[in-house]
Design an enzyme around this catalytic site. Sequence first.
Site, PDB file in Angstrom:
ATOM      1  N   LYS A   1       0.456  -1.273  -0.124  1.00 48.37           N
ATOM      2  CA  LYS A   1       0.098  -0.101   0.075  1.00 48.37           C
ATOM      3  C   LYS A   1       0.794   1.083   0.198  1.00 48.37           C
ATOM      4  O   LYS A   1       1.571   1.579   0.785  1.00 48.37           O
ATOM      5  CB  LYS A   1      -1.095  -0.263   1.576  1.00 48.37           C
TER       6      LYS A   1
ATOM      7  N   GLN B   1       7.143   4.125   3.798  1.00 49.60           N
ATOM      8  CA  GLN B   1       6.078   4.011   3.926  1.00 49.60           C
ATOM      9  C   GLN B   1       5.589   2.639   4.747  1.00 49.60           C
ATOM     10  O   GLN B   1       4.037   1.927   5.728  1.00 49.60           O
ATOM     11  CB  GLN B   1       5.348   3.217   2.896  1.00 49.60           C
TER      12      GLN B   1
ATOM     13  N   LYS C   1       5.570   1.576  -2.910  1.00 52.11           N
ATOM     14  CA  LYS C   1       5.148   3.510  -3.649  1.00 52.11           C
ATOM     15  C   LYS C   1       6.219   2.688  -4.964  1.00 52.11           C
ATOM     16  O   LYS C   1       6.131   1.886  -5.087  1.00 52.11           O
ATOM     17  CB  LYS C   1       6.393   4.116  -2.914  1.00 52.11           C
TER      18      LYS C   1
ATOM     19  N   ASP D   1       0.048  10.999  -4.765  1.00 53.77           N
ATOM     20  CA  ASP D   1       0.945  11.083  -3.817  1.00 53.77           C
ATOM     21  C   ASP D   1       1.204  12.579  -4.682  1.00 53.77           C
ATOM     22  O   ASP D   1       0.210  12.441  -5.633  1.00 53.77           O
ATOM     23  CB  ASP D   1       1.914  10.332  -3.591  1.00 53.77           C
TER      24      ASP D   1
ATOM     25  N   THR E   1      -4.627  13.121   4.740  1.00 53.91           N
ATOM     26  CA  THR E   1      -3.859  13.751   4.928  1.00 53.91           C
ATOM     27  C   THR E   1      -3.302  15.311   6.192  1.00 53.91           C
ATOM     28  O   THR E   1      -2.134  15.559   7.501  1.00 53.91           O
ATOM     29  CB  THR E   1      -2.428  13.646   4.421  1.00 53.91           C
TER      30      THR E   1
ATOM     31  N   ASN F   1      -2.118  19.024  -2.288  1.00 48.93           N
ATOM     32  CA  ASN F   1      -2.945  18.536  -1.233  1.00 48.93           C
ATOM     33  C   ASN F   1      -3.370  18.617   0.551  1.00 48.93           C
ATOM     34  O   ASN F   1      -3.939  19.065   1.574  1.00 48.93           O
ATOM     35  CB  ASN F   1      -3.672  17.320  -1.691  1.00 48.93           C
TER      36      ASN F   1
ATOM     37  N   SER G   1      -7.283   5.944   3.805  1.00 48.18           N
ATOM     38  CA  SER G   1      -6.993   4.745   2.941  1.00 48.18           C
ATOM     39  C   SER G   1      -7.402   3.700   2.936  1.00 48.18           C
ATOM     40  O   SER G   1      -8.245   2.890   2.352  1.00 48.18           O
ATOM     41  CB  SER G   1      -5.853   4.606   1.489  1.00 48.18           C
TER      42      SER G   1
HETATM   43  N1  GLU Z   1       1.124   9.142  -0.802  1.00 47.91           N
HETATM   44  C1  GLU Z   1       0.107   9.462   0.697  1.00 47.91           C
HETATM   45  C2  GLU Z   1       1.685   8.970   1.468  1.00 47.91           C
HETATM   46  O1  GLU Z   1       2.683   8.742   1.503  1.00 47.91           O
HETATM   47  C3  GLU Z   1      -0.901   8.020   0.601  1.00 47.91           C
HETATM   48  C4  GLU Z   1      -0.843   6.602   0.046  1.00 47.91           C
HETATM   49  C5  GLU Z   1      -1.785   5.975   0.202  1.00 47.91           C
HETATM   50  O2  GLU Z   1      -2.714   6.484   0.825  1.00 47.91           O
HETATM   51  O3  GLU Z   1      -1.828   4.441  -0.427  1.00 47.91           O
HETATM   52  O4  GLU Z   1       1.736   8.078   2.580  1.00 47.91           O
END
Ligand code: GLU
Length: 450
Positions: free
Chosen positions: A95, A116, A131, A171, A215, A246, A382
């Site tokens: 994820k 992540q 990612k 992202d 976020t 965002n 998410s």
């Molecule tokens: N890109 C976001 C992060 O850095 C969200 C990732 C997601 O929702 O899967 O955590």
Amino acid sequence: MLRAVLDEKLETIFDDVVRRNPAEPEFHQAVREVLDSLGPVIAKHPDFARHKIIQRICEPERQVIFRVPWQDDRGEVQINRGFRVEFNSALGPYKGGLRFHPSVNLGIVKFLGFEQIFKNALTGMPIGGGKGGADFDPKGRSDGEIMRFCQSFMTELYRHLGEYTDVPAGDIGVGTREIGYLFGQYKRITNRYESGVLTGKGTDWGGSLVRTEATGYGAVFFVAEMLKARGVGLEGRRCVVSGSGNVAIYAIEKLQQLGAIVVACSDSDGVVHDPLGIDLDLLKQIKEVDRARLSVYVERRPGAQHRPGGNIWSVPCEVAVPSATQNELSGRDAETLVANGCLAVVEGANMPCTAEAVRAFHTAGVAFGPGKAANAGGVATSALEMQQNASRDSWTFEHTEHRLAAIMESIHRTCLETAEELGMPGNYVIGANVAGFEKVARAMVALGLV
Ligand code: GLU
């Protein structure tokens, strides 16, 4: 570069990571930061060393690199490079977001994927870490070009995805519009309306309320908790939020709702300083509706200034929320913030503060919330979107925001308590790294050598 002294075993592991992953400085930086925290963990868990958990965690389970050919509006053929790094699936399907930005390369995707893993573990949700992205520059591209690029990107990526396999989201450069085009192409190729394969969807077609805000809101919930732990509040505090995407927009929204005054934000062209407080409706109109540059803000807002190429960290504030991109806040910037009386810094973006900056904040006693804890609200929501998709349900804004707030409180508590147990009270970096790592490591031991 100034460096903390690492345990000898960890130093060898780190040297190996650098040797096996040459020319990936951001990945090295992210690994180093986690290894710096792990001394007490390897002392406490000899089985982690026996199972070579740290070495395994530093090696992605799978890395996909692919050509993304597409045609621009003039009919010219364009070639970009797409990536998906499926880093760790001990806790759930991979994820993590997709980033479309010209700076994207394998090292950047690996640093983000590595972070992540621990971020996702901290949320308490059943999600692994991954990612992806592309070195595609969406700036100035038409809607048709964006759609064709997304379709080409998904034409390769779809075979690696699935609601139980790998679930991308947005992202930098990837929002609801891009997720829509990606989802449409996935649906067309697979002939499946598999809502849970992507998150950050539009709320008309399977998305979750609060995902857009999550976020930024989450980072503010986190800093509110950090201040509360020190016996102070956010009300009336002067804040600076870098970026205007965002994360920044919804960090500003929540800060304002909680009574703080946000006096500056930025984009890659420069800084807007608005001493009366950012006009959020205007900011949203410029960035979300017109998709324009931030410099037009001052044309419509008397009293605000635009400083092309300016440094946002020279604007005095009590709370700083770096929400633009990696390594945007240097050691020197940190010293400026400290000298100007900054009380708390919370990372809305991923790794926006350099190692030197983090050290400067710790030395000065500034409360510092690292991204893998503080910006976890996005990915946590998410996971809430996946939950709603799996049960074919959709929750109210209030219920979803309540869940988000509870998750952020729990992450904050976990980091605080873990740091305290390790004799490093108030060190959220150690707390986040150790708590996130231990959870993933225990699962990896339990699942055997896979
Ligand atoms: N890109 C976001 C992060 O850095 C969200 C990732 C997601 O929702 O899967 O955590």
